[in-house]
Design a protein around this motif. Structure first.
Motif, PDB file in Angstrom:
ATOM      1  N   LEU A  72     -68.697  66.927  83.885  1.00  0.00           N
ATOM      2  CA  LEU A  72     -68.621  66.908  85.348  1.00  0.00           C
ATOM      3  C   LEU A  72     -67.578  67.869  85.936  1.00  0.00           C
ATOM      4  CD1 LEU A  72     -69.096  63.093  86.080  1.00  0.00           C
ATOM      5  CD2 LEU A  72     -70.768  64.935  86.372  1.00  0.00           C
ATOM      6  N   PRO A  73     -66.377  67.987  85.383  1.00  0.00           N
ATOM      7  CA  PRO A  73     -65.397  68.895  86.002  1.00  0.00           C
ATOM      8  C   PRO A  73     -65.823  70.354  85.996  1.00  0.00           C
ATOM      9  CG  PRO A  73     -64.318  67.368  84.495  1.00  0.00           C
ATOM     10  CD  PRO A  73     -65.784  67.232  84.264  1.00  0.00           C
ATOM     11  N   HIS A  74     -66.761  70.719  85.131  1.00  0.00           N
ATOM     12  CA  HIS A  74     -67.206  72.107  85.039  1.00  0.00           C
ATOM     13  C   HIS A  74     -68.344  72.431  86.005  1.00  0.00           C
ATOM     14  CE1 HIS A  74     -64.649  72.616  81.561  1.00  0.00           C
ATOM     15  NE2 HIS A  74     -65.242  71.592  80.975  1.00  0.00           N
ATOM     16  N   LEU A  75     -68.873  71.418  86.697  1.00  0.00           N
ATOM     17  CA  LEU A  75     -69.955  71.626  87.652  1.00  0.00           C
ATOM     18  C   LEU A  75     -69.402  71.848  89.051  1.00  0.00           C
ATOM     19  CD1 LEU A  75     -72.379  68.739  86.572  1.00  0.00           C
ATOM     20  CD2 LEU A  75     -72.382  71.126  85.799  1.00  0.00           C
ATOM     21  N   MET A  76     -70.142  72.594  89.871  1.00  0.00           N
ATOM     22  CA  MET A  76     -69.786  72.689  91.277  1.00  0.00           C
ATOM     23  C   MET A  76     -69.831  71.293  91.887  1.00  0.00           C
ATOM     24  SD  MET A  76     -71.751  76.178  92.514  1.00  0.00           S
ATOM     25  CE  MET A  76     -71.278  75.881  94.215  1.00  0.00           C
ATOM     26  N   GLU A  77     -69.010  71.062  92.883  1.00  0.00           N
ATOM     27  CA  GLU A  77     -68.875  69.715  93.449  1.00  0.00           C
ATOM     28  C   GLU A  77     -70.220  69.137  93.877  1.00  0.00           C
ATOM     29  OE1 GLU A  77     -66.268  67.361  96.870  1.00  0.00           O
ATOM     30  OE2 GLU A  77     -65.887  69.484  96.430  1.00  0.00           O
ATOM     31  N   GLY A  78     -71.103  69.962  94.448  1.00  0.00           N
ATOM     32  CA  GLY A  78     -72.387  69.472  94.925  1.00  0.00           C
ATOM     33  C   GLY A  78     -73.331  69.033  93.818  1.00  0.00           C
ATOM     34  N   ASN A  79     -73.026  69.394  92.585  1.00  0.00           N
ATOM     35  CA  ASN A  79     -73.880  69.027  91.460  1.00  0.00           C
ATOM     36  C   ASN A  79     -73.350  67.830  90.658  1.00  0.00           C
ATOM     37  OD1 ASN A  79     -75.786  71.070  91.884  1.00  0.00           O
ATOM     38  ND2 ASN A  79     -74.591  72.566  90.729  1.00  0.00           N
ATOM     39  N   ARG A  80     -72.175  67.345  90.999  1.00  0.00           N
ATOM     40  CA  ARG A  80     -71.548  66.321  90.157  1.00  0.00           C
ATOM     41  C   ARG A  80     -72.169  64.942  90.323  1.00  0.00           C
ATOM     42  NH1 ARG A  80     -65.327  68.313  91.325  1.00  0.00           N
ATOM     43  NH2 ARG A  80     -65.531  70.333  90.244  1.00  0.00           N
ATOM     44  N   ALA A  81     -72.377  64.498  91.559  1.00  0.00           N
ATOM     45  CA  ALA A  81     -72.851  63.131  91.772  1.00  0.00           C
ATOM     46  C   ALA A  81     -74.227  62.924  91.157  1.00  0.00           C
ATOM     47  CB  ALA A  81     -72.879  62.817  93.271  1.00  0.00           C
ATOM     48  N   LYS A  82     -75.146  63.861  91.361  1.00  0.00           N
ATOM     49  CA  LYS A  82     -76.494  63.687  90.815  1.00  0.00           C
ATOM     50  C   LYS A  82     -76.494  63.762  89.289  1.00  0.00           C
ATOM     51  CE  LYS A  82     -77.625  68.497  92.048  1.00  0.00           C
ATOM     52  NZ  LYS A  82     -78.511  69.321  92.914  1.00  0.00           N
ATOM     53  N   THR A  83     -75.587  64.552  88.732  1.00  0.00           N
ATOM     54  CA  THR A  83     -75.494  64.636  87.273  1.00  0.00           C
ATOM     55  C   THR A  83     -74.887  63.368  86.703  1.00  0.00           C
ATOM     56  OG1 THR A  83     -75.286  67.046  87.410  1.00  0.00           O
ATOM     57  CG2 THR A  83     -74.544  65.992  85.371  1.00  0.00           C
ATOM     58  N   GLY A 159     -66.142  77.424  80.955  1.00  0.00           N
ATOM     59  CA  GLY A 159     -65.663  76.082  80.647  1.00  0.00           C
ATOM     60  C   GLY A 159     -66.669  75.283  79.852  1.00  0.00           C
ATOM     61  N   ILE A 160     -67.954  75.374  80.231  1.00  0.00           N
ATOM     62  CA  ILE A 160     -69.001  74.664  79.496  1.00  0.00           C
ATOM     63  C   ILE A 160     -69.139  75.227  78.089  1.00  0.00           C
ATOM     64  CG2 ILE A 160     -71.517  74.360  79.365  1.00  0.00           C
ATOM     65  CD1 ILE A 160     -71.520  73.761  82.313  1.00  0.00           C
ATOM     66  N   ALA A 161     -69.034  76.552  77.957  1.00  0.00           N
ATOM     67  CA  ALA A 161     -69.119  77.158  76.624  1.00  0.00           C
ATOM     68  C   ALA A 161     -68.018  76.640  75.729  1.00  0.00           C
ATOM     69  CB  ALA A 161     -69.064  78.676  76.741  1.00  0.00           C
ATOM     70  N   GLU A 162     -66.810  76.587  76.245  1.00  0.00           N
ATOM     71  CA  GLU A 162     -65.679  76.129  75.446  1.00  0.00           C
ATOM     72  C   GLU A 162     -65.815  74.648  75.096  1.00  0.00           C
ATOM     73  OE1 GLU A 162     -60.769  75.955  75.655  1.00  0.00           O
ATOM     74  OE2 GLU A 162     -61.931  76.849  77.292  1.00  0.00           O
ATOM     75  N   GLU A 163     -66.320  73.859  76.025  1.00  0.00           N
ATOM     76  CA  GLU A 163     -66.392  72.410  75.836  1.00  0.00           C
ATOM     77  C   GLU A 163     -67.558  71.995  74.949  1.00  0.00           C
ATOM     78  OE1 GLU A 163     -64.761  68.833  76.210  1.00  0.00           O
ATOM     79  OE2 GLU A 163     -64.058  70.391  77.589  1.00  0.00           O
ATOM     80  N   PHE A 164     -68.710  72.670  75.087  1.00  0.00           N
ATOM     81  CA  PHE A 164     -69.925  72.180  74.425  1.00  0.00           C
ATOM     82  C   PHE A 164     -70.556  73.160  73.442  1.00  0.00           C
ATOM     83  CE2 PHE A 164     -69.641  69.744  78.361  1.00  0.00           C
ATOM     84  CZ  PHE A 164     -69.847  68.444  77.896  1.00  0.00           C
ATOM     85  N   PHE A 165     -70.143  74.424  73.475  1.00  0.00           N
ATOM     86  CA  PHE A 165     -70.707  75.416  72.560  1.00  0.00           C
ATOM     87  C   PHE A 165     -69.577  76.153  71.851  1.00  0.00           C
ATOM     88  CE2 PHE A 165     -73.916  74.869  75.909  1.00  0.00           C
ATOM     89  CZ  PHE A 165     -75.072  74.687  75.162  1.00  0.00           C
ATOM     90  N   PRO A 166     -68.822  75.480  71.011  1.00  0.00           N
ATOM     91  CA  PRO A 166     -67.684  76.125  70.351  1.00  0.00           C
ATOM     92  C   PRO A 166     -68.149  77.258  69.432  1.00  0.00           C
ATOM     93  CG  PRO A 166     -68.152  73.990  69.346  1.00  0.00           C
ATOM     94  CD  PRO A 166     -69.020  74.081  70.571  1.00  0.00           C
ATOM     95  N   GLY A 167     -67.280  78.237  69.302  1.00  0.00           N
ATOM     96  CA  GLY A 167     -67.583  79.346  68.420  1.00  0.00           C
ATOM     97  C   GLY A 167     -67.759  80.662  69.137  1.00  0.00           C
ATOM     98  N   GLY A 168     -68.080  80.604  70.447  1.00  0.00           N
ATOM     99  CA  GLY A 168     -68.120  81.816  71.248  1.00  0.00           C
ATOM    100  C   GLY A 168     -69.415  82.592  71.226  1.00  0.00           C
TER     101      GLY A 168
END
Length: 202
Positions: A72-83, A159-168
């Motif tokens: 959630l912190p990596h999403l734009m504010e308008g996308n957080r509640a629905k996610t 941010g999403i890459a670092e959090e969920f797709f480690p390795g680069g």
């Protein structure tokens, strides 16, 4: 007179399911999306074409509450509640090291891997283009399963890459909320460009 609908080989109701009546969902019910449904979706859309059969799409399914709170912190504010309320979110990314699998998926051309190995820009361009094609196939597959898709590109990709797709090696392209549409799921249908606006014959 034959209508446009009749000129297509799939039934009108299938055309509607996949395109005309399909919408980007913004709310979802609490009904879960099963692993079996996701496997069925992937087993359908994996047949969509990519250049040299590259298949660079990689997917992370965000199911647990712990993972959702990390997202959630990596999403734009308008996308957080629905996610936060969606039963499932899929993170779709391009694998920029897709060429390592070419000997397996493009075996009739032994030199295919080497075309990309030493050209990072060419490899990354191909990865993003072909994974984007696969993103579109994935959305259609979600609809074919009788589910609604809510694709989003408003996020911090690094941010999403670092959090969920480690390795680069993975470049996040889109996050898709998936589930049964909830109350007031749809915004008003927006206009589409006509054939004459888009197509030129030479």
């Amino acid at each position: 007179m034959t209508t446009a609908t009749e000129l297509l080989s799939i039934p009108a109701e299938v055309q509607d399911l996949l395109f005309r009546e399909a919408r980007t969902a913004n709310t979802f019910t609490e009904e879960p999306v099963s692993e079996e449904q996701l496997r069925a979706i992937y087993d359908l859309v994996k047949w969509g074409p990519t250049s040299m059969n590259q298949q660079p799409l990689r997917v992370v399914l965000v199911r647990s509450e712990e993972a959702r709170q990390r997202l959630l912190p990596h999403l734009m504010e308008g996308n957080r509640a629905k996610t936060e309320r969606a039963p499932l979110t899929a993170l779709l990314a391009a694998d920029t090291e897709f060429h390592e699998r070419l000997p397996e998926v493009f075996p009739h051309n032994p030199g295919a891997k080497n075309l990309f190995a030493d050209n990072e820009e060419f490899r990354h361009t191909n990865a993003k283009l072909n994974a984007s094609l696969q993103v579109a196939y994935f959305i259609i597959g979600v609809r074919a399963a009788g589910l609604a898709a809510g694709p989003m590109t408003g996020f911090d990709g690094a941010g999403i890459a670092e959090e969920f797709f480690p390795g680069g090696a993975h470049h996040p392209l889109v996050a898709i909320n998936i589930g049964k549409p909830g109350e007031n799921a749809w915004f008003g249908r927006l206009p589409r460009l006509s054939y004459e606006d888009v197509v030129t014959t030479v």
